[in-house]
Design a protein around this motif. Structure first.
Motif, PDB file in Angstrom:
ATOM      1  N   HIS A   1       0.821  -1.215   0.000  1.00 22.27           N
ATOM      2  CA  HIS A   1       0.000   0.000   0.000  1.00 22.27           C
ATOM      3  C   HIS A   1       0.854   1.265   0.000  1.00 22.27           C
ATOM      4  CE1 HIS A   1      -3.828  -2.149   0.951  1.00 22.27           C
ATOM      5  NE2 HIS A   1      -3.025  -2.969   1.594  1.00 22.27           N
TER       6      HIS A   1
ATOM      7  N   ALA B   1      -8.048   3.705   2.336  1.00 25.04           N
ATOM      8  CA  ALA B   1      -7.287   2.528   1.927  1.00 25.04           C
ATOM      9  C   ALA B   1      -8.219   1.546   1.228  1.00 25.04           C
ATOM     10  CB  ALA B   1      -6.629   1.872   3.134  1.00 25.04           C
TER      11      ALA B   1
ATOM     12  N   LEU C   1      -2.323  -1.626   8.250  1.00 23.88           N
ATOM     13  CA  LEU C   1      -2.668  -0.370   7.591  1.00 23.88           C
ATOM     14  C   LEU C   1      -2.856   0.762   8.595  1.00 23.88           C
ATOM     15  CD1 LEU C   1      -5.210  -1.615   4.883  1.00 23.88           C
ATOM     16  CD2 LEU C   1      -3.098  -0.373   4.422  1.00 23.88           C
TER      17      LEU C   1
ATOM     18  N   ILE D   1      -5.491   7.222   7.938  1.00 21.48           N
ATOM     19  CA  ILE D   1      -6.598   6.497   7.319  1.00 21.48           C
ATOM     20  C   ILE D   1      -7.877   6.671   8.136  1.00 21.48           C
ATOM     21  CG2 ILE D   1      -7.527   4.184   6.829  1.00 21.48           C
ATOM     22  CD1 ILE D   1      -4.744   3.334   5.995  1.00 21.48           C
TER      23      ILE D   1
END
Length: 497
Positions: free
Chosen positions: A190, A202, A242, A249
């Motif tokens: 990513h 994301a 993530l 995010i």
């Protein structure tokens, strides 16, 4: 070890699919929008085999900026291989780049992959006989190719899932088996999409594949109607990675083709999200069925904010010929189930499927109004049917003489389906449908008349979603005010927010 540059180049600058009476050019993809997980999976898989990899995500770039970015990166990175992800809507920019690289850097090997390459590889290899096409899922195939490509006397026929020219003969090797255990793959990289530090969304895949055969979809070519699922533990580990690595995010988009196909699995995933108190919002897409009240409750508890459902048309005949395998009753049932939750929903619509006419458009409008009374859906646009190679729609278009394979070698934009109606008529149909269902069109004389009996439901929705009022107000001001005055007001107001 090879140095590999992966590129997803710029989408075409004209989108007839998103065009309207006012905006014949359509819209470009926003910079904070979705990104190609295919490139991300390839990147990490190649790195896991000790290759040095750099990826360029250029879908929202202009053709010139895309071209300059790729050519400058080639100078600085000096790759041994350049791999292009070819989608139907970025094929033109990719063609220019392939020709430029082969002419100016003939020592660089070029590979192509992606759904357009998989479907049209014969045509593409005839045009570019010096490249190799990777067919279907590319993680294992590309790694094997990168290893053997530079070996003396290597037999590329031993690599499943590729096509290439050997002299004047087109060689297509044995079809590669689908990757059964998706947990065996490293997490997609990513990082390449968060380099500017501004991205707040994301993307995530929890499954691959779809067992259905909608007439307008070309996924069968890669998924072969088979759904494969990652383990819940593997998915949760990626989500936690993530959120730890990219603290900005705010939301995660789950891009599964059939996320709801196993309600119990979705519940299990939600339970883990809840248990671990993961602070992020989710958006997903899925079919109108199967849906359970229990699953929807869990989605809400796990902070799913929006669900996108595939509908396409409100006409039973069109639903049947499109192989959607849903009915109006399924649609009403889905909206009824979601009406008990705070989750926002949207039912995708496509204007121009075979059999479309004014009667079917009005049937779609009536169905949407019916379900908007159950749970209001905000529409500001709908799609017009696009023609993609590998679909039943494409075969119909070819049979009727609307298009042939040579079209995909031109620099023309992705076409809309004009076998039964002209582009102008389709955009007219689109305008009629939006007049009946779009909140934006409610504030026009024709829209107000068409939606007059929806006023109580519209008021209720606006009272619960005051941010939409601001968005609508801003749009209206932009329409009626000169650009300089609108931008000045916007700049001044930002100081008080």
């Amino acid at each position: 070890m090879a140095k590999i540059l992966l590129v997803s180049s710029s989408f075409e600058s004209i989108s007839l699919i998103s065009a309207s009476e006012k905006n014949r050019m359509g819209v470009k993809i926003p910079s904070n929008s979705h990104y190609p997980l295919g490139i991300a999976f390839l990147h990490s898989s190649l790195e896991s085999k000790d290759h040095l990899v750099k990826s360029l995500f250029l879908n929202s770039y202009s053709y010139d900026d895309c071209f300059n970015s790729v050519t400058e990166t080639i100078k600085s990175f000096d790759p041994d291989i350049v791999g292009f992800q070819i989608l139907t809507s970025n094929r033109v920019s990719t063609y220019y780049l392939i020709e430029h690289i082969h002419k100016n850097n003939p020592e660089i090997k070029i590979a192509i992959g992606g759904i357009h390459s998989t479907i049209m590889y014969r045509q593409l290899l005839k045009k570019f006989p010096y490249i190799i096409a990777i067919l279907g899922e590319g993680e294992i195939t590309f790694a094997e190719l990168a290893e053997k490509w530079f070996q003396a006397n290597a037999d590329l026929n031993e690599i499943d899932g590729i096509a290439f020219y050997k002299g004047d003969t087109l060689v297509t090797t044995k079809m590669r088996k689908l990757i059964e255990n998706l947990d065996d793959l490293p997490f997609p990289n990513h990082d390449i999409f968060f380099e500017d530090g501004k991205r707040t969304s994301a993307c995530l895949l929890t499954t691959r594949g779809c067992p259905f055969s909608c007439s307008f979809c070309c996924l069968d070519v890669i998924s072969r109607k088979k759904v494969r699922k990652r383990s819940i533990a593997n998915i949760i580990a990626e989500i936690e990675m993530l959120l730890s690595k990219f603290p900005k995010i705010k939301d995660i988009w789950i891009h599964d083709d059939t996320f709801f196909i196993d309600n119990e699995r979705v519940i299990e995933l939600c339970d883990e999200v809840i248990k671990r108190k993961l602070k992020v919002a989710f958006t997903c897409s899925g079919r109108m069925k199967p849906l359970s009240e229990k699953m929807i409750k869990k989605l809400e508890q796990a902070n799913f904010k929006k669900v996108l459902l595939g509908l396409e048309s409100g006409d039973e005949g069109i639903l049947k010929t499109s192989h959607k395998m849903i009915t109006q009753t399924d649609v009403v049932n889905a909206f009824t189930l979601f009406s008990k939750s705070k989750i926002s929903i949207l039912a995708f619509l496509i204007v121009g499927l075979p059999g479309e006419n004014m009667k079917t458009i009005l049937k779609t409008a009536r169905l949407i109004k019916r379900v908007q009374k159950i749970k209001y859906v905000y529409y500001n646009d709908v799609s017009v049917l696009a023609v993609y190679p590998g679909t039943e729609i494409y075969e119909i278009a070819k049979k009727k003489g609307m298009i042939d394979d040579n079209y995909w070698l031109t620099n023309k934009p992705n076409p809309i389906f004009t076998v039964e109606h002209s582009e102008e008529k389709l955009l007219y149909f689109k305008g009629v449908l939006l007049k009946h269902i779009s909140l934006d069109r409610f504030f026009t004389p024709a829209g107000f008349i068409a939606q007059f009996f929806m006023i109580p439901y519209i008021i209720k929705y606006l009272m619960a979603n005051k941010n939409i009022v601001k968005v609508l107000g801003s749009r209206k001001l932009k329409e009626i005010l000169p650009a300089k005055i609108f931008n000045l007001i916007k700049k001044i107001s930002s100081f008080f927010i």
